[in-house]
Scaffold this motif. Structure first.
Motif, short mmCIF file in Angstrom:
data_model
loop_
_atom_site.label_atom_id
_atom_site.label_comp_id
_atom_site.label_asym_id
_atom_site.label_seq_id
_atom_site.Cartn_x
_atom_site.Cartn_y
_atom_site.Cartn_z
N GLN A 293 39.77 27.30 44.02
CA GLN A 293 39.98 26.31 44.45
C GLN A 293 41.02 25.49 43.78
OE1 GLN A 293 36.91 24.00 46.58
NE2 GLN A 293 35.56 25.76 46.24
N ASP B 194 34.82 30.79 42.41
CA ASP B 194 35.34 30.15 43.56
C ASP B 194 35.80 28.74 42.92
OD1 ASP B 194 35.28 28.98 46.03
OD2 ASP B 194 33.25 28.64 46.49
N LEU C 46 29.74 33.61 40.16
CA LEU C 46 30.57 33.58 41.50
C LEU C 46 31.18 32.23 41.74
CD1 LEU C 46 31.54 35.41 43.97
CD2 LEU C 46 29.11 34.79 44.78
N ALA C 47 30.22 31.11 41.41
CA ALA C 47 30.51 29.87 41.53
C ALA C 47 31.58 29.38 40.72
CB ALA C 47 29.58 28.99 41.22
N MET D 238 30.40 22.92 47.56
CA MET D 238 29.54 24.31 47.00
C MET D 238 28.15 24.08 47.05
SD MET D 238 32.55 25.20 44.13
CE MET D 238 31.50 26.61 43.51
#
Length: 89
Positions: free
Chosen positions: A47, A43, A39-40, A16
């Motif tokens: 995962q 994400d 948002l990170a 990322m």
């Protein structure tokens, strides 16, 4: 198990485009450390969910931002241990 989770998390963060070269177990995921935005964090959670078969709710994201790497990996390990064997149904 936590070492495997930690390795996966660091690899995911690297993919990322986060610099994890000086990350330790006490590095915060949020503003005081890696400074992952919502948002990170989402994400990363997706995962981890796909890799380890655990679930994170949207409500979890705020508390996740306050965790260190070690706290996050411990939480993932706890969720893995608490998951029903065989996936139900």
């Amino acid at each position: 198990m936590q070492d495997r989770i930690r390795g996966f998390v660091l690899a995911a963060l690297t993919e990322m485009n986060y610099d994890v070269s000086e990350v330790t177990g006490t590095t915060d995921l949020g503003p005081a450390g890696l400074d992952l935005e919502s948002l990170a964090l989402a994400d990363l959670a997706v995962q981890v969910e796909e890799e380890f078969g655990v679930r994170f709710d949207l409500d979890d994201m705020e508390s996740t931002a306050l965790m260190t790497i070690d706290e996050f990996t411990a939480e993932v390990a706890r969720r893995i241990a608490a998951a029903p064997v065989g996936g139900g149904a």
